[in-house]
Design a protein around this motif. Structure first.
Motif, mmCIF file in Angstrom:
data_model
loop_
_atom_site.group_PDB
_atom_site.id
_atom_site.type_symbol
_atom_site.label_atom_id
_atom_site.label_comp_id
_atom_site.label_asym_id
_atom_site.label_seq_id
_atom_site.Cartn_x
_atom_site.Cartn_y
_atom_site.Cartn_z
ATOM 1 N N ARG A 1 11.850 -1.630 -42.624
ATOM 2 C CA ARG A 1 11.771 -2.378 -41.432
ATOM 3 C C ARG A 1 10.331 -3.134 -41.482
ATOM 4 O O ARG A 1 9.324 -2.803 -41.043
ATOM 5 C CB ARG A 1 11.865 -1.657 -40.229
ATOM 6 C CG ARG A 1 13.348 -0.770 -40.076
ATOM 7 C CD ARG A 1 13.394 0.062 -39.016
ATOM 8 N NE ARG A 1 12.264 1.140 -39.067
ATOM 9 C CZ ARG A 1 11.743 1.938 -38.376
ATOM 10 N NH1 ARG A 1 12.330 2.057 -36.701
ATOM 11 N NH2 ARG A 1 10.998 2.957 -38.295
ATOM 12 N N VAL A 2 10.605 -4.522 -41.667
ATOM 13 C CA VAL A 2 9.563 -5.234 -41.722
ATOM 14 C C VAL A 2 9.231 -5.913 -40.696
ATOM 15 O O VAL A 2 10.224 -6.807 -40.184
ATOM 16 C CB VAL A 2 9.528 -6.386 -42.976
ATOM 17 C CG1 VAL A 2 8.421 -7.090 -43.748
ATOM 18 C CG2 VAL A 2 9.669 -5.468 -44.474
ATOM 19 N N GLY A 3 8.094 -6.387 -40.245
ATOM 20 C CA GLY A 3 7.506 -7.045 -39.111
ATOM 21 C C GLY A 3 6.593 -8.047 -39.644
ATOM 22 O O GLY A 3 5.788 -8.054 -40.475
ATOM 23 N N VAL A 4 6.652 -9.161 -38.824
ATOM 24 C CA VAL A 4 5.912 -10.436 -39.158
ATOM 25 C C VAL A 4 5.493 -11.283 -37.777
ATOM 26 O O VAL A 4 6.200 -11.199 -36.865
ATOM 27 C CB VAL A 4 6.722 -11.391 -40.244
ATOM 28 C CG1 VAL A 4 6.680 -10.904 -41.497
ATOM 29 C CG2 VAL A 4 7.854 -11.916 -39.672
ATOM 30 N N ALA A 5 4.572 -11.909 -38.003
ATOM 31 C CA ALA A 5 3.796 -12.511 -36.929
ATOM 32 C C ALA A 5 4.354 -14.142 -36.876
ATOM 33 O O ALA A 5 4.089 -14.986 -37.870
ATOM 34 C CB ALA A 5 2.199 -12.762 -36.858
ATOM 35 N N GLY A 6 5.186 -14.400 -35.902
ATOM 36 C CA GLY A 6 5.556 -15.759 -35.485
ATOM 37 C C GLY A 6 6.416 -16.328 -36.817
ATOM 38 O O GLY A 6 7.113 -15.852 -37.487
ATOM 39 N N GLU B 1 11.468 -8.937 -38.862
ATOM 40 C CA GLU B 1 11.549 -9.102 -37.363
ATOM 41 C C GLU B 1 10.291 -9.783 -36.902
ATOM 42 O O GLU B 1 9.173 -9.066 -36.714
ATOM 43 C CB GLU B 1 11.669 -7.604 -36.659
ATOM 44 C CG GLU B 1 12.900 -6.748 -37.057
ATOM 45 C CD GLU B 1 12.866 -5.331 -36.432
ATOM 46 O OE1 GLU B 1 12.453 -5.364 -35.093
ATOM 47 O OE2 GLU B 1 13.511 -4.300 -36.959
ATOM 48 N N PRO B 2 10.470 -10.984 -36.351
ATOM 49 C CA PRO B 2 9.468 -11.846 -36.254
ATOM 50 C C PRO B 2 8.839 -11.481 -34.743
ATOM 51 O O PRO B 2 9.674 -10.948 -33.871
ATOM 52 C CB PRO B 2 9.660 -13.336 -36.231
ATOM 53 C CG PRO B 2 11.066 -13.285 -37.079
ATOM 54 C CD PRO B 2 11.471 -11.880 -36.891
ATOM 55 N N GLY C 1 0.872 -7.800 -31.150
ATOM 56 C CA GLY C 1 2.255 -7.209 -30.968
ATOM 57 C C GLY C 1 2.928 -6.725 -32.029
ATOM 58 O O GLY C 1 3.478 -5.571 -31.813
ATOM 59 N N VAL C 2 2.965 -7.282 -33.033
ATOM 60 C CA VAL C 2 3.979 -6.720 -34.191
ATOM 61 C C VAL C 2 3.257 -5.335 -34.636
ATOM 62 O O VAL C 2 3.729 -4.268 -35.062
ATOM 63 C CB VAL C 2 3.892 -7.730 -35.247
ATOM 64 C CG1 VAL C 2 4.508 -7.250 -36.496
ATOM 65 C CG2 VAL C 2 4.689 -8.982 -34.759
ATOM 66 N N LEU C 3 1.799 -5.608 -34.685
ATOM 67 C CA LEU C 3 0.961 -4.286 -35.074
ATOM 68 C C LEU C 3 1.198 -3.034 -34.047
ATOM 69 O O LEU C 3 1.383 -1.759 -34.479
ATOM 70 C CB LEU C 3 -0.530 -4.730 -35.279
ATOM 71 C CG LEU C 3 -0.812 -5.601 -36.482
ATOM 72 C CD1 LEU C 3 -2.232 -5.666 -36.554
ATOM 73 C CD2 LEU C 3 -0.386 -5.095 -37.829
ATOM 74 N N ILE D 1 3.549 -7.682 -42.795
ATOM 75 C CA ILE D 1 3.135 -8.609 -44.112
ATOM 76 C C ILE D 1 2.590 -9.552 -43.432
ATOM 77 O O ILE D 1 2.692 -10.345 -42.491
ATOM 78 C CB ILE D 1 4.463 -9.126 -44.765
ATOM 79 C CG1 ILE D 1 5.224 -8.108 -45.315
ATOM 80 C CG2 ILE D 1 3.801 -10.048 -46.040
ATOM 81 C CD1 ILE D 1 6.482 -8.571 -46.008
ATOM 82 N N THR D 2 1.114 -9.872 -43.927
ATOM 83 C CA THR D 2 0.347 -10.951 -43.550
ATOM 84 C C THR D 2 -0.608 -11.166 -44.778
ATOM 85 O O THR D 2 -0.228 -10.817 -45.691
ATOM 86 C CB THR D 2 -0.439 -10.630 -42.194
ATOM 87 O OG1 THR D 2 -1.110 -11.477 -41.907
ATOM 88 C CG2 THR D 2 -1.122 -9.219 -42.553
ATOM 89 N N THR D 3 -1.603 -11.915 -44.395
ATOM 90 C CA THR D 3 -2.695 -12.030 -45.283
ATOM 91 C C THR D 3 -3.914 -11.043 -45.284
ATOM 92 O O THR D 3 -3.886 -10.074 -44.225
ATOM 93 C CB THR D 3 -3.576 -13.208 -45.184
ATOM 94 O OG1 THR D 3 -4.106 -13.379 -43.858
ATOM 95 C CG2 THR D 3 -2.399 -14.506 -45.397
#
Length: 352
Positions: A135-140, A156-157, A163-165, A177-179
């Motif tokens: 279950r992967v979350g990303v920002a915007g 799930e954006p 908020g995702v964290l 997932i991010t940088t």
């Protein structure tokens, strides 16, 4: 967005040649308001603009006779301000294939690697296939979201990165997932305990930052590229990276040799030394045997009631005497025409 064609597009931009003239020019630089990449642009304790991008552009400007005035803009306004001519330079701007039609970009000032964030104690995914099972979350609509769309990873954006964290910490997500720069900056927040980040190597997760100018500003673009090349060569870029970026994206370090590799190298070195010792011993013994053989040959030759000699004939027919017994003078006294090593046909009849 694929990183390879994007980088090729930047490499095809005007190259870093010395500017034709160094006439001072005042420019307005629009900097992005601090967001998740606070290390690139931030504000100091007095509210003044600071950070990696600001310091780098200031150093570049001094090199190519530019006089910058810095202003801050929100992310949404950034490229919109460039087109009407409100600002001359924008930065740092994340480069994308879509934006290449709207602006001209300098060579990259920074490439941010990707990262995954999981709850502490959980194993980080190592491949795209493993991410597809989580279950992967990303920002915007940022780089993480684009990466998931390109790689076919369900995600799930969220409206905000923080908020995702929080959803990840609450167990509603398995991974974010991010940088790496954004991950490390956010995880320094005291409210983000219990989360772990790790670098995720994939070219589609590389976020390229550069300075942007209008497509008509060829002279300004050339000046900036030249100044960036100089600042890389003289170590300024390295110094600024170490100060502002390294805490969030450390420089890759050479891998240390494992104990097994060290042991193998030591064994190989020992075996090589033993082989060299045995070869030297064998060579020394063989040399000694040849010396003894030569001495016996010389002793026998000197005792013979005859002249013993040897000579070498090269490809051109030239003869070179290599050896003759000590009674050569006596034989020459008796046969003056004798020439050991010479053409025997000129003196053999005299001997007979």
């Amino acid at each position: 967005m694929s990183f390879t064609p994007l980088l090729l597009g930047l490499l095809l931009a005007p190259q870093a040649h010395p500017p034709a003239r160094s006439t001072p020019r005042a420019i307005v630089v629009g900097l992005q308001e601090p967001g998740r990449a606070r290390a690139l642009v931030t504000r100091d304790e007095h509210g003044e603009v600071d950070g990696f991008a600001r310091r780098l552009l200031q150093a570049v400007a001094a090199e190519v006779s530019l006089e910058p005035t810095f202003e801050m803009f929100s992310t949404a306004e950034l490229l919109d301000e460039l087109e009407p001519g409100v600002v001359d330079v924008l930065g740092p701007v994340s480069v994308s294939l879509e934006r290449l039609d709207r602006a001209a970009f300098t060579t990259p000032i920074l490439i941010c690697a990707g990262a995954t964030i999981v709850r502490a104690g959980r194993e980080h995914p190592r491949s795209v296939d493993q991410l597809r099972a989580l279950r992967v979350g990303v920002a915007g609509a940022g780089i993480g979201h684009k990466f998931c769309l390109e790689q076919g990873i369900p995600c799930e954006p969220g409206d905000t990165f923080r908020g995702v964290l929080r959803r990840l910490a609450a167990g509603e997500l398995d991974c974010v997932i991010t940088t790496q720069v954004a991950a490390r900056f956010e995880l320094q927040n005291p409210g983000m305990k219990g989360l772990s980040e790790e670098r995720f190597e994939h070219e589609a997760l590389h976020l390229v930052y550069a300075f942007a100018v209008s497509t008509a500003e060829k002279d300004l673009l050339a000046r900036l590229n030249y100044g960036l090349a100089v600042k890389r060569d003289d170590g300024t870029w390295d110094e600024l990276y170490d100060r502002w970026i390294s805490p969030y994206q450390p420089r890759p370090r050479p891998r240390r040799l494992t104990p097994y590799v060290i042991a193998a190298l030591a064994l190989l070195t020992g075996a090589s030394g033993l082989l060299a010792f045995r070869l030297r011993s064998r060579l020394s013994r063989r040399t000694r045997e040849l010396d003894e053989s030569e001495q016996r040959y010389l002793a026998v030759a000197e005792c013979l009631p005859a002249l013993v000699y040897s000579y070498f004939v090269d490809r051109d027919g030239a003869r070179t005497r290599r050896f003759a017994t000590s009674n050569l003078a006596e034989w020459r006294a008796q046969f003056p025409e004798l020439d050991p090593g010479g053409d025997y046909r000129t003196w053999i009849h005299g001997v007979h």
